[in-house]
Design a protein around this motif. Structure first.
Motif, mmCIF file in Angstrom:
data_model
loop_
_atom_site.group_PDB
_atom_site.id
_atom_site.type_symbol
_atom_site.label_atom_id
_atom_site.label_comp_id
_atom_site.label_asym_id
_atom_site.label_seq_id
_atom_site.Cartn_x
_atom_site.Cartn_y
_atom_site.Cartn_z
ATOM 1 N N LEU A 154 3.277 23.218 62.243
ATOM 2 C CA LEU A 154 2.070 22.510 62.670
ATOM 3 C C LEU A 154 2.347 21.664 63.912
ATOM 4 C CD1 LEU A 154 -0.881 21.776 62.171
ATOM 5 C CD2 LEU A 154 -0.069 19.919 60.698
ATOM 6 N N GLY A 155 3.498 21.018 63.929
ATOM 7 C CA GLY A 155 3.892 20.229 65.099
ATOM 8 C C GLY A 155 4.047 21.086 66.337
ATOM 9 N N ILE A 156 4.636 22.256 66.171
ATOM 10 C CA ILE A 156 4.805 23.179 67.294
ATOM 11 C C ILE A 156 3.448 23.661 67.787
ATOM 12 C CG2 ILE A 156 5.665 25.471 67.929
ATOM 13 C CD1 ILE A 156 8.063 24.903 66.071
ATOM 14 N N LEU A 157 2.552 23.988 66.853
ATOM 15 C CA LEU A 157 1.210 24.449 67.226
ATOM 16 C C LEU A 157 0.443 23.370 67.979
ATOM 17 C CD1 LEU A 157 -0.973 26.638 67.058
ATOM 18 C CD2 LEU A 157 -1.680 25.607 64.886
ATOM 19 N N ILE A 158 0.507 22.139 67.509
ATOM 20 C CA ILE A 158 -0.176 21.035 68.181
ATOM 21 C C ILE A 158 0.414 20.805 69.568
ATOM 22 C CG2 ILE A 158 -0.541 18.530 68.108
ATOM 23 C CD1 ILE A 158 -0.873 18.844 65.048
ATOM 24 N N THR A 159 1.720 20.900 69.696
ATOM 25 C CA THR A 159 2.380 20.735 70.998
ATOM 26 C C THR A 159 1.944 21.822 71.973
ATOM 27 O OG1 THR A 159 4.290 19.710 69.938
ATOM 28 C CG2 THR A 159 4.611 20.575 72.168
ATOM 29 N N ILE A 160 1.868 23.048 71.497
ATOM 30 C CA ILE A 160 1.447 24.163 72.354
ATOM 31 C C ILE A 160 0.006 23.960 72.820
ATOM 32 C CG2 ILE A 160 0.886 26.634 72.365
ATOM 33 C CD1 ILE A 160 3.370 27.017 70.562
ATOM 34 N N ILE A 161 -0.876 23.605 71.913
ATOM 35 C CA ILE A 161 -2.276 23.394 72.270
ATOM 36 C C ILE A 161 -2.418 22.237 73.251
ATOM 37 C CG2 ILE A 161 -4.531 22.675 71.357
ATOM 38 C CD1 ILE A 161 -3.818 24.314 68.823
ATOM 39 N N LEU A 174 -14.085 18.880 88.867
ATOM 40 C CA LEU A 174 -12.901 19.193 88.063
ATOM 41 C C LEU A 174 -13.162 20.334 87.083
ATOM 42 C CD1 LEU A 174 -9.997 18.561 87.216
ATOM 43 C CD2 LEU A 174 -10.912 16.845 85.653
ATOM 44 N N THR A 175 -14.298 20.333 86.413
ATOM 45 C CA THR A 175 -14.541 21.393 85.432
ATOM 46 C C THR A 175 -14.718 22.758 86.102
ATOM 47 O OG1 THR A 175 -16.892 20.808 85.408
ATOM 48 C CG2 THR A 175 -15.522 19.884 83.682
ATOM 49 N N GLN A 176 -15.346 22.798 87.264
ATOM 50 C CA GLN A 176 -15.462 24.057 87.996
ATOM 51 C C GLN A 176 -14.081 24.541 88.440
ATOM 52 O OE1 GLN A 176 -18.147 22.504 90.916
ATOM 53 N NE2 GLN A 176 -19.902 23.600 90.072
ATOM 54 N N ALA A 177 -13.257 23.611 88.901
ATOM 55 C CA ALA A 177 -11.906 23.976 89.324
ATOM 56 C C ALA A 177 -11.076 24.461 88.148
ATOM 57 C CB ALA A 177 -11.236 22.787 89.999
ATOM 58 N N MET A 178 -11.243 23.841 86.981
ATOM 59 C CA MET A 178 -10.524 24.287 85.789
ATOM 60 C C MET A 178 -10.924 25.721 85.447
ATOM 61 S SD MET A 178 -10.676 20.737 83.595
ATOM 62 C CE MET A 178 -10.559 21.530 82.024
ATOM 63 N N GLY A 179 -12.213 26.015 85.532
ATOM 64 C CA GLY A 179 -12.681 27.372 85.259
ATOM 65 C C GLY A 179 -12.132 28.386 86.246
ATOM 66 N N LEU A 180 -12.161 28.034 87.529
ATOM 67 C CA LEU A 180 -11.590 28.941 88.544
ATOM 68 C C LEU A 180 -10.097 29.137 88.338
ATOM 69 C CD1 LEU A 180 -13.455 27.764 91.761
ATOM 70 C CD2 LEU A 180 -13.710 29.948 90.571
ATOM 71 N N SER A 181 -9.405 28.067 87.975
ATOM 72 C CA SER A 181 -7.975 28.160 87.712
ATOM 73 C C SER A 181 -7.687 29.079 86.530
ATOM 74 C CB SER A 181 -7.409 26.763 87.448
ATOM 75 O OG SER A 181 -6.043 26.831 87.148
ATOM 76 N N LEU A 182 -8.501 28.974 85.485
ATOM 77 C CA LEU A 182 -8.328 29.857 84.328
ATOM 78 C C LEU A 182 -8.586 31.317 84.691
ATOM 79 C CD1 LEU A 182 -9.975 27.701 81.540
ATOM 80 C CD2 LEU A 182 -7.556 28.280 81.767
ATOM 81 N N LEU A 211 6.720 25.641 85.266
ATOM 82 C CA LEU A 211 5.517 26.426 85.537
ATOM 83 C C LEU A 211 4.240 25.622 85.393
ATOM 84 C CD1 LEU A 211 6.280 29.859 83.832
ATOM 85 C CD2 LEU A 211 6.273 29.326 86.261
ATOM 86 N N THR A 212 4.188 24.738 84.404
ATOM 87 C CA THR A 212 2.930 24.060 84.105
ATOM 88 C C THR A 212 2.740 22.734 84.821
ATOM 89 O OG1 THR A 212 3.869 23.026 82.136
ATOM 90 C CG2 THR A 212 2.733 25.120 81.837
ATOM 91 N N VAL A 213 3.816 22.080 85.216
ATOM 92 C CA VAL A 213 3.699 20.748 85.814
ATOM 93 C C VAL A 213 4.240 20.705 87.232
ATOM 94 C CG1 VAL A 213 4.384 18.338 85.597
ATOM 95 C CG2 VAL A 213 3.807 19.635 83.555
ATOM 96 N N ILE A 241 -3.491 20.082 78.695
ATOM 97 C CA ILE A 241 -3.030 19.242 79.810
ATOM 98 C C ILE A 241 -2.758 20.096 81.045
ATOM 99 C CG2 ILE A 241 -1.127 17.777 80.597
ATOM 100 C CD1 ILE A 241 -1.036 16.704 77.663
ATOM 101 N N SER A 242 -2.167 21.263 80.847
ATOM 102 C CA SER A 242 -1.889 22.165 81.969
ATOM 103 C C SER A 242 -3.182 22.629 82.636
ATOM 104 C CB SER A 242 -1.095 23.367 81.472
ATOM 105 O OG SER A 242 -0.934 24.322 82.483
ATOM 106 N N THR A 243 -4.187 22.934 81.848
ATOM 107 C CA THR A 243 -5.478 23.367 82.397
ATOM 108 C C THR A 243 -6.118 22.255 83.225
ATOM 109 O OG1 THR A 243 -5.806 24.882 80.550
ATOM 110 C CG2 THR A 243 -7.758 24.271 81.810
ATOM 111 N N ILE A 244 -6.086 21.041 82.703
ATOM 112 C CA ILE A 244 -6.652 19.907 83.439
ATOM 113 C C ILE A 244 -5.871 19.663 84.727
ATOM 114 C CG2 ILE A 244 -7.062 17.410 83.361
ATOM 115 C CD1 ILE A 244 -7.580 17.806 80.313
ATOM 116 N N TRP A 245 -4.546 19.685 84.653
ATOM 117 C CA TRP A 245 -3.701 19.445 85.822
ATOM 118 C C TRP A 245 -3.936 20.517 86.886
ATOM 119 C CZ3 TRP A 245 -1.556 16.297 88.854
ATOM 120 C CH2 TRP A 245 -0.458 16.602 89.643
ATOM 121 N N ASN A 246 -3.957 21.789 86.483
ATOM 122 C CA ASN A 246 -4.199 22.866 87.444
ATOM 123 C C ASN A 246 -5.588 22.761 88.052
ATOM 124 O OD1 ASN A 246 -1.712 24.285 87.421
ATOM 125 N ND2 ASN A 246 -2.245 25.177 85.453
#
Length: 100
Positions: free
Chosen positions: A4-11, A44-52, A81-83, A16-21
């Motif tokens: 559960l801890g690993i799953l929460i960390t991954i999510i 920011l939300t449009q940029a997050m969508g384009l990044s995804l 890769l993410t930060v 955070i990676s999506t917001i940062w990108n």
């Protein structure tokens, strides 16, 4: 419980990676696409969508065995890769704007 801890960390890392990108993309977009092509700014939300979308279209899976043997190496590479990569893109983009 450990799973559960690993799953929460991954999510949390994905969120955070999506917001940062998205933040980095919105800054780069504002600096270059708006002034160069007279495009509208994006929030920011449009940029997050384009990044995804860009991540989805350009993601490449490693079909071979992972070259990283230890878990520490895998975590550091994921951090890179993410930060760190978006941070370098933002830094280089900011430096380029100084010459515009």
């Amino acid at each position: 419980m450990k799973a559960l801890g690993i799953l929460i960390t991954i999510i949390a890392t994905l969120v955070i990676s999506t917001i940062w990108n998205g933040f980095v993309l919105s800054k780069i977009w504002g600096w270059f696409a708006v002034s160069t092509f007279s495009l509208p700014t994006i929030n920011l939300t449009q940029a997050m969508g384009l990044s995804l979308i860009a991540s989805f279209l350009t993601h490449q899976h490693d079909k071979g065995e992972s070259k990283y043997k230890s878990e520490t190496d895998k975590v550091l590479f994921s951090l890179y890769l993410t930060v760190i990569t978006p941070a370098f893109i933002l830094l280089i983009g900011w430096i380029v704007t100084l010459f515009m």
